[in-house]
Design an enzyme around this catalytic site. Sequence first.
Site, PDB file in Angstrom:
ATOM      1  N   VAL A   1       5.850  -4.589  -0.385  1.00 25.92           N
ATOM      2  CA  VAL A   1       6.515  -5.369   0.621  1.00 25.92           C
ATOM      3  C   VAL A   1       7.158  -6.550   0.178  1.00 25.92           C
ATOM      4  CG1 VAL A   1       7.327  -5.758   3.025  1.00 25.92           C
ATOM      5  CG2 VAL A   1       5.714  -3.701   2.584  1.00 25.92           C
TER       6      VAL A   1
ATOM      7  N   ASP B   1       0.756   7.113  13.930  1.00 27.61           N
ATOM      8  CA  ASP B   1      -0.101   6.385  13.142  1.00 27.61           C
ATOM      9  C   ASP B   1      -0.104   4.980  13.778  1.00 27.61           C
ATOM     10  OD1 ASP B   1      -1.597   5.723  11.044  1.00 27.61           O
ATOM     11  OD2 ASP B   1      -0.012   5.130   9.819  1.00 27.61           O
TER      12      ASP B   1
ATOM     13  N   GLY C   1       1.816  -1.974   1.690  1.00 22.16           N
ATOM     14  CA  GLY C   1       1.447  -1.225   2.580  1.00 22.16           C
ATOM     15  C   GLY C   1       1.272   0.346   2.210  1.00 22.16           C
ATOM     16  N   GLY C   2       1.303   0.989   3.096  1.00 28.48           N
ATOM     17  CA  GLY C   2       0.596   2.544   2.788  1.00 28.48           C
ATOM     18  C   GLY C   2       1.558   3.294   1.996  1.00 28.48           C
ATOM     19  N   PHE C   3       2.887   2.881   1.834  1.00 33.43           N
ATOM     20  CA  PHE C   3       3.866   3.890   1.415  1.00 33.43           C
ATOM     21  C   PHE C   3       4.456   2.754   0.090  1.00 33.43           C
ATOM     22  CE2 PHE C   3       4.979   5.398   5.838  1.00 33.43           C
ATOM     23  CZ  PHE C   3       3.892   6.166   5.490  1.00 33.43           C
ATOM     24  N   GLY C   4       3.843   1.731  -0.162  1.00 34.57           N
ATOM     25  CA  GLY C   4       4.150   0.812  -1.238  1.00 34.57           C
ATOM     26  C   GLY C   4       4.299  -0.623  -0.942  1.00 34.57           C
TER      27      GLY C   4
ATOM     28  N   LYS D   1      10.666  -2.773   1.766  1.00 33.82           N
ATOM     29  CA  LYS D   1       9.718  -1.880   1.538  1.00 33.82           C
ATOM     30  C   LYS D   1      10.031  -0.889   0.352  1.00 33.82           C
ATOM     31  CE  LYS D   1       7.334   0.086   4.866  1.00 33.82           C
ATOM     32  NZ  LYS D   1       7.156   1.202   5.919  1.00 33.82           N
TER      33      LYS D   1
ATOM     34  N   GLY E   1       3.147  -8.038   1.011  1.00 29.90           N
ATOM     35  CA  GLY E   1       1.706  -7.208   1.177  1.00 29.90           C
ATOM     36  C   GLY E   1       2.116  -5.802   0.571  1.00 29.90           C
TER      37      GLY E   1
END
Length: 321
Positions: free
Chosen positions: A39, A155, A34-37, A60, A32
Amino acid sequence: MMSLPQELDHLRIPFDDIKSATSNFDYQNFLGQGGFGPVYKGRLPSSTRSCEPGTDVAVKRLDVKGGCREHEFLMEIVMLASYKHHNLVSLVGFSDEGNEKVLVYKHEVNGSLDNHLSSTNLSWEQRLRIFLGAARGLEYLHGGVGVGYRVLHRDVKSSNILLDANWEAKISDFGLSKIGPTNQQFTFLVTMACGTFGYVDPQYVNIGILTKESDVYSFGVVLFEVLCGRFAMLGEYEDERRFLSRLVKFHQEKGALQEIMMPNLLDQMDPYSLEVFSDTAFQCLNEDRKQRPTMDLVVKGLDTALRHQLVSYLNFLKNRM
């Protein structure tokens, strides 16, 4: 810019090992975005010293665009290397060779909670157990990490709660976390409020002051997400349905919370279990921070709701015998 202490060198994983584990980040291993890149799922070579042979991992690969991402990368490593709890995600290691910044976690096979919000396969009892595990993880961050300080997650949301093979909750994503003293009422921030739209504490947004109650508010939103089987924010609406926090308060005032709950849960619920749960969840969303419960009280409320649900189920079985 903070740097990693040498004490964490044992967590370094050669980038070539990570490429091998994910078949060079093959799309077939993609889990998937994610908010940072992105995975990826993988299995590290048996020679990797930071994990047991045969351990499945989630990798990640950070999309590094600016210093903020690098800070979050470093914060994640420091937090998860420093604080250990059954209900926190397990960091296996990291790589920071060249421009590549990669975080490696133990892979939790049931993914993140947001993927199961509307599932009819999760019973009310299972949902309560997930809630309780996540609450215990946050309780540890707020009061169990050490004398004189606490960790504020900043968060909390359903996509940051992972589920293992036994559906045990694991709090994840500590890149935005802050460490604050316990002998002060507030932790002041010089930056704008961080978090995710729909979950973030309105008081944090309005006055820019972060407290542990900000995490409590976000957790309250997650509780209602799982009760109602929908996300915190739905962009297709422009009325009270857009934000779940507003929707549940609207129905609470009408005494009609059941209208927006997942229908399949109603037949399973012990009435007192639902009452204790909803009271706890609504307290988390209180506009007045002073009226929100501590995570210790949230744990007690959820534990009470679970115990009543279990007693009700046992009585149901006895009556069938």
